[in-house]
Design an enzyme around this catalytic site. Structure first.
Site, PDB file in Angstrom:
ATOM      1  N   LEU A  97     -57.283   6.937  66.972  1.00  0.00           N
ATOM      2  CA  LEU A  97     -56.612   7.496  68.139  1.00  0.00           C
ATOM      3  C   LEU A  97     -56.802   6.593  69.342  1.00  0.00           C
ATOM      4  CD1 LEU A  97     -57.779  11.172  67.679  1.00  0.00           C
ATOM      5  CD2 LEU A  97     -55.478  10.308  67.315  1.00  0.00           C
ATOM      6  N   ASN A 144     -56.246   6.157  60.728  1.00  0.00           N
ATOM      7  CA  ASN A 144     -55.671   5.818  62.021  1.00  0.00           C
ATOM      8  C   ASN A 144     -56.657   6.116  63.142  1.00  0.00           C
ATOM      9  OD1 ASN A 144     -52.445   5.377  61.632  1.00  0.00           O
ATOM     10  ND2 ASN A 144     -53.302   6.723  60.076  1.00  0.00           N
ATOM     11  N   ILE A 181     -64.130  -4.887  58.889  1.00  0.00           N
ATOM     12  CA  ILE A 181     -63.416  -3.669  59.257  1.00  0.00           C
ATOM     13  C   ILE A 181     -62.135  -3.627  58.439  1.00  0.00           C
ATOM     14  CG2 ILE A 181     -62.046  -2.575  61.055  1.00  0.00           C
ATOM     15  CD1 ILE A 181     -65.339  -4.397  61.700  1.00  0.00           C
ATOM     16  N   ALA A 239     -63.646  -7.872  63.016  1.00  0.00           N
ATOM     17  CA  ALA A 239     -62.566  -6.937  63.347  1.00  0.00           C
ATOM     18  C   ALA A 239     -61.239  -7.635  63.550  1.00  0.00           C
ATOM     19  CB  ALA A 239     -62.930  -6.150  64.613  1.00  0.00           C
ATOM     20  N   LYS A 284     -55.160   1.766  54.364  1.00  0.00           N
ATOM     21  CA  LYS A 284     -53.936   1.188  53.792  1.00  0.00           C
ATOM     22  C   LYS A 284     -54.241   0.184  52.689  1.00  0.00           C
ATOM     23  CE  LYS A 284     -51.187   2.017  57.933  1.00  0.00           C
ATOM     24  NZ  LYS A 284     -52.177   2.925  58.521  1.00  0.00           N
ATOM     25  N   GLY A 301     -61.504  -8.437  71.601  1.00  0.00           N
ATOM     26  CA  GLY A 301     -60.639  -7.862  72.626  1.00  0.00           C
ATOM     27  C   GLY A 301     -59.722  -6.778  72.125  1.00  0.00           C
TER      28      GLY A 301
END
Length: 638
Positions: A466, A464, A406, A364, A410, A287
């Site tokens: 979007l 990052n 995933i 994920a 970082k 989700g």
């Protein structure tokens, strides 16, 4: 007066239109007799029957064809065509009745003249009503130019006729053959004339009606508009228009993908579906931003079954409802199984994998917000590190052929707990992939012989995303809409950016190329400075930045200082040894890690520290596990 009329009830307005049509029918009949007899007419004798017949025939036909359900202010070409059909049917019946009745004093040609005159009068009444209501657009909130005088621009202009908040002032197009001409009375201007046109016509918005143009050309156009005091908006893409999800009048704020500084990386269709067609696929964190996009793309590749795993009930409901709606529309035939579960609950995940036996697992599920994990280190460790370990264990037990983690940029030389936990999760996969024997007691009753890891374990790093829940883009848009200020942590902070679609495609393609223990990453071009991104978003909203040089500007940018654990710059590689893959923009790295026997003891200690909530022990163990982890205080603003 118009506003008072629009305030009438629907029944009252319908009654007025019916009465007007009856009057127009009688006027048309009078004109028909007058023209035929070549003298002003007053009915007598059987001629009164012809006058009574006109409304008696017209009303039921008009009502049956829905002319009294139409709304005048939205009248368009379709409504006029329907009116023509109704009058044609009416005229045929009227002429037939007059020919059959042979009333004395009623010329048969009246049956032809009257419908023609009636058509002119009814059509004119509808058009005048529309023009009167459309005339209110002189008070429109937005004065608009459409960039693109093609079919999409023309359709948009037609749709604007019923959107009174917009007043179309012109088109702009690169095609020299169109410049100086007009579309429905609206002039087409050259791009070079835009500054003067914007000033002279007091333009507030420019709409990009270029759904099929290349990303590079869109970016060039956007840059040319950046210095103008206008808001840039866009039409949806061709795929959305074709699917019917949106129409040409569904304007959108400019997508920040147009400012990435590079073309989105095109997927390899062969790689995308290699491990998916006809299989059972499991996605954890289904989700979330990345997980949900993964699910959207997975169902297109024809898996037999998709297991949607998430611990958030609402997030799971949302993605399951969306995918089920697509199935109802015939866009896929994949069986969907929504499963409420947390990856930290090993027994629950074991039961799921034993029951459904997924072939591929895409992991994920993770806590990813840097300050939040920094403040809740124990939960971050249990979810990101041990949730991953549990999923690897059940993947091995159920015989999954592929497992993809995933990860994040970082994880490279992390300065925060979130990044450190993701690097430990990567090391778990690397160590297990390299093991020559089962790294923990097998859960299966009859485990297969182990010469090497039977599941291809891989991980994907990207920057990052979007539009994700953690992206600065939604935050900046909200701050601009509120009138500012925009908050930026540091003037020098830079980040790599990619679209959600790119991220999901990268994950699927990486899973197809995995050999075991691979770290995949995307060649993302040059990083983008967050301050520059904020300034572009302000400019493309038709506003200006307020600073010392421009004290009269609209939106102020405030620097808040780096948050705990935040870095100025992100990296994608720990070393400098990337290898090419089957995809020209995807790289593979093999980075150092601890062997499983050594890693296992440290993981046990880390788990105990996380359960105990001991921040000192957790930090010390993370530093020992991740040599590049340096949680020192970050630089402050000058």
């Amino acid at each position: 007066m118009l506003n008072r009329i629009l305030g009438w009830s629907r029944a009252a307005k319908r009654l007025v239109v019916v009465a007007m049509d009856i009057c127009l029918g009688l006027i048309a009949m009078w004109l028909a007799f007058t023209l035929r007899l070549e003298t002003p007419h007053w009915p007598s004798g059987m001629q009164w029957l012809a006058y009574a017949l006109a409304p008696a025939l017209a009303f039921p036909i008009f009502a049956k064809l829905g002319l009294y359900r139409a709304i005048f202010r939205y009248t368009g070409i379709t409504a006029l065509i329907t009116t023509g059909k109704a009058v044609a049917i009416y005229g045929t019946l009227l002429l037939g009745c007059l020919l059959a009745a042979q009333w004395e004093g009623v010329p048969r040609s009246v049956g032809i003249l009257q419908p023609l005159l009636f058509m002119l009068l009814v059509g004119a009444s509808r058009a005048l009503g529309w023009l009167a209501l459309a005339g209110r657009s002189s008070h429109a909130s937005y004065r608009l130019l459409i960039y693109g005088a093609g079919s999409a621009g023309a359709q948009t202009a037609a749709g604007l006729g019923s959107m009174h908040q917009y007043l179309l002032q012109g088109f702009v197009d690169d095609d020299a053959s169109k410049i100086g001409r007009s579309i429905n009375g609206v002039r087409v201007h050259a791009p070079q004339a835009l500054p003067e046109v914007v000033r002279r016509l007091d333009i507030t918005d420019v709409l990009l009606a270029l759904p099929s143009t290349t990303r590079e050309r869109r970016r060039q156009i956007i840059e040319s508009l950046r210095e103008l005091p206008v808001r840039i908006r866009t039409l949806p893409g061709l795929s959305d228009l074709a699917s019917g999800r949106v129409t040409v009048t569904d304007f959108q704020d400019l997508e920040i993908e147009d400012l990435l500084g590079r073309e989105p990386v095109a997927p390899d269709p062969g790689l995308l579906g290699r491990n998916l067609a006809g299989t059972v696929v499991l996605v954890t964190g289904a989700g979330g931003s990345i997980g949900s996009e993964l699910c959207r793309q997975i169902v297109r590749e024809g898996p037999r079954q998709l297991l949607l795993v998430d611990h958030s009930e609402y997030a799971l409901y949302s993605i399951h409802h969306e995918l089920a709606a697509l199935a109802d529309q015939g866009e896929h035939a994949c069986a969907l199984v929504p499963l409420l579960a947390s990856v930290t609950h090993r027994e629950r995940m074991t039961d799921i994998c034993r029951q459904y036996r997924p072939t591929s697992i895409y992991h994920a599920a993770a806590y990813k917000h840097v300050p939040m994990v920094e403040a809740n280190a124990g939960e971050g460790i249990l979810n990101n590190v041990f949730g991953t370990l549990h999923m690897v264990q059940v993947a091995l037990e159920c015989g999954a052929s592929h497992f993809v983690l995933i990860s994040t940029d970082k994880a490279v030389r992390p300065t925060n707990i979130m990044g450190a936990t993701k690097r430990v999760a990567e090391m778990v996969l690397q160590a297990i992939a390299a093991s020559q024997r089962p790294p923990f007691a097998p859960l299966a009753e009859s485990p297969p012989a182990w010469t090497c890891c039977p599941t291809r374990l891989s991980m994907v790093r990207f920057g990052n995303v979007l539009g994700s829940s953690g992206s600065v883009i939604p935050l900046f848009r909200k701050q601009i809409a509120a009138g500012g200020p925009i908050t930026v942590t540091h003037p020098d902070v830079t980040r790599y950016f990619m679209t959600i679609a790119e991220a999901a495609q990268l994950v699927l393609q990486a899973g197809a190329m995995a050999e075991g223990g691979d770290v995949f990453l995307l060649d993302m071009g040059e990083p983008l400075q967050i301050l520059d991104l904020a300034e572009r978003m302000v400019a493309l909203s038709g506003l200006t930045v307020r600073d010392d040089r421009h004290p009269e500007g609209d939106i102020e940018i405030v620097f808040t200082g780096l948050r705990p654990g935040e870095k100025l710059f992100e990296e994608l590689l720990i070393g400098d040894n990337p290898f090419p893959t089957d995809h020209p923009r995807i790289l593979r790295a093999r980075e150092e890690y601890r062997p499983w026997d050594e890693l296992q003891a440290l993981l046990q200690a880390l788990q105990q520290a996380a359960y105990a909530g001991d921040p000192t022990a957790m930090t010390a163990l993370l530093r020992q596990l991740v040599p590049g982890y340096h949680p020192e205080t970050q630089p402050v603003l000058p």
